[in-house]
Motif scaffolding. Structure first.
Motif, PDB file in Angstrom:
ATOM      1  N   TYR A  66       9.613  48.979-114.183  1.00 15.28           N
ATOM      2  CA  TYR A  66      10.955  49.466-113.891  1.00 15.28           C
ATOM      3  C   TYR A  66      11.988  48.568-114.557  1.00 15.28           C
ATOM      4  CZ  TYR A  66      15.339  50.278-111.500  1.00 15.28           C
ATOM      5  OH  TYR A  66      16.673  50.523-111.241  1.00 15.28           O
ATOM      6  N   PRO A  68      15.977  47.990-114.484  1.00 11.72           N
ATOM      7  CA  PRO A  68      17.192  48.375-113.745  1.00 11.72           C
ATOM      8  C   PRO A  68      18.256  48.963-114.663  1.00 11.72           C
ATOM      9  CG  PRO A  68      16.436  46.212-113.051  1.00 11.72           C
ATOM     10  CD  PRO A  68      15.628  46.572-114.263  1.00 11.72           C
ATOM     11  N   VAL A  74      17.771  52.510-105.600  1.00 12.01           N
ATOM     12  CA  VAL A  74      16.509  51.776-105.517  1.00 12.01           C
ATOM     13  C   VAL A  74      16.225  51.381-104.073  1.00 12.01           C
ATOM     14  CG1 VAL A  74      16.666  50.868-107.866  1.00 12.01           C
ATOM     15  CG2 VAL A  74      17.695  49.578-105.976  1.00 12.01           C
ATOM     16  N   LEU A  90      12.913  44.220-106.570  1.00  9.53           N
ATOM     17  CA  LEU A  90      12.874  45.633-106.946  1.00  9.53           C
ATOM     18  C   LEU A  90      11.490  46.048-107.409  1.00  9.53           C
ATOM     19  CD1 LEU A  90      16.238  46.022-108.890  1.00  9.53           C
ATOM     20  CD2 LEU A  90      15.777  46.422-106.473  1.00  9.53           C
ATOM     21  N   SER A  91      10.759  45.137-108.043  1.00 12.30           N
ATOM     22  CA  SER A  91       9.398  45.427-108.501  1.00 12.30           C
ATOM     23  C   SER A  91       8.727  44.110-108.839  1.00 12.30           C
ATOM     24  CB  SER A  91       9.414  46.348-109.721  1.00 12.30           C
ATOM     25  OG  SER A  91       9.778  45.623-110.880  1.00 12.30           O
ATOM     26  N   ASN A 199      12.925  52.727-108.703  1.00 11.56           N
ATOM     27  CA  ASN A 199      12.026  51.624-109.028  1.00 11.56           C
ATOM     28  C   ASN A 199      10.585  51.901-108.617  1.00 11.56           C
ATOM     29  OD1 ASN A 199      13.108  51.480-106.364  1.00 11.56           O
ATOM     30  ND2 ASN A 199      12.511  49.346-106.171  1.00 11.56           N
TER      31      ASN A 199
END
Length: 246
Positions: A66, A68, A74, A90-91, A199
């Motif tokens: 992912y 951003p 997200v 986020l990942s 995400n």
């Protein structure tokens, strides 16, 4: 109506394929980078999609990483809390993003939310570039309202592909292609909530943990096994039947 062209990383986007609008600025979505003054390049391989009505252009791809992009919704996981920010993940492939503690509806220094490590938040990306860590918000700047953003209480988080995340987030079911699973479950009288993040995350909540797990795993199976429409209908009806027996 959107049109599509295949592009590779590093390709310069021909100005002739870009949409134009007399009043709206051009909106760049995922998979594209603007190089001043007027150059736009692709950062991923995929279908270059344009929407003349929205004056938008983006690249549809189904990679595992992912990246951003400003405006993305997200699902973030709180890692730690600082003096003025929550630092969230986020990942597995991106650095932590910063979420201002006052970036919630009605938040003040006394009323700001207390989020512990592992808490989930539905947020919007407000800053994304290769030189700085991403920044998020849980409130609409123009209105001051949450508009559905904020802490996600209860429920469970499931990982899905970026392509499935985009399908789940399309506003109209008719735009989601053959994705009918959730409609079938809902028509079966099963109350549940979901929130999908660009995400590659989906949050699911329902009255029973068993139901939450069943829906989350069904979404993952539809994604990874590319279940046909008929297979999704069969699976959705089975989940609805099982819930009635709880």
């Amino acid at each position: 109506m959107a049109t599509e062209t295949f592009v590779l990383p590093g390709d310069t986007i021909d100005a002739g394929v870009l949409p134009s609008h007399p009043t709206q600025p051009l909106k760049l979505g995922p998979g594209l980078r603007h190089i001043p003054p007027n150059t736009i390049t692709s950062t991923v391989a995929g279908q270059l999609c344009t929407d003349k009505r929205k004056n938008a252009v983006w690249v549809e791809y189904n990679g595992s990483r992912y990246i951003p992009t400003v405006g993305d919704l997200v699902i973030a996981t709180v890692q730690k809390s600082g003096l003025d920010y929550f630092y969230v993940s986020l990942s597995d492939y991106t650095s932590n993003a910063a979420l201002p503690q006052l970036s919630f509806e009605g938040a003040t220094k006394k009323t700001r939310p207390q989020l512990s490590t592992g808490a989930l938040v539905y947020a919007r990306v407000t800053l994304a570039n290769k030189h700085m860590d991403p920044e998020l918000e849980c409130v609409s700047s123009p209105t001051g309202k949450s508009e559905g953003l904020g802490p996600l209480n209860g429920g469970m988080l499931f990982s899905i592909s970026l392509g499935m995340a985009r399908r789940l987030m399309l506003a109209k079911p008719s735009e989601q292609g053959d994705l009918v699973l959730l409609d079938v479950i809902g028509e079966g009288g099963v109350p549940f909530e979901i929130a999908a993040g660009r995400n590659g995350k989906v949050w699911v909540d329902s009255k029973h943990i068993k139901t939450t797990l069943a829906i989350g795993h069904a979404i993952q199976d539809t994604d990874t096994k590319s279940l046909s429409t008929e297979a999704q209908k069969k699976l959705g009806k089975k989940i609805a039947k099982d819930v009635k027996d709880l």
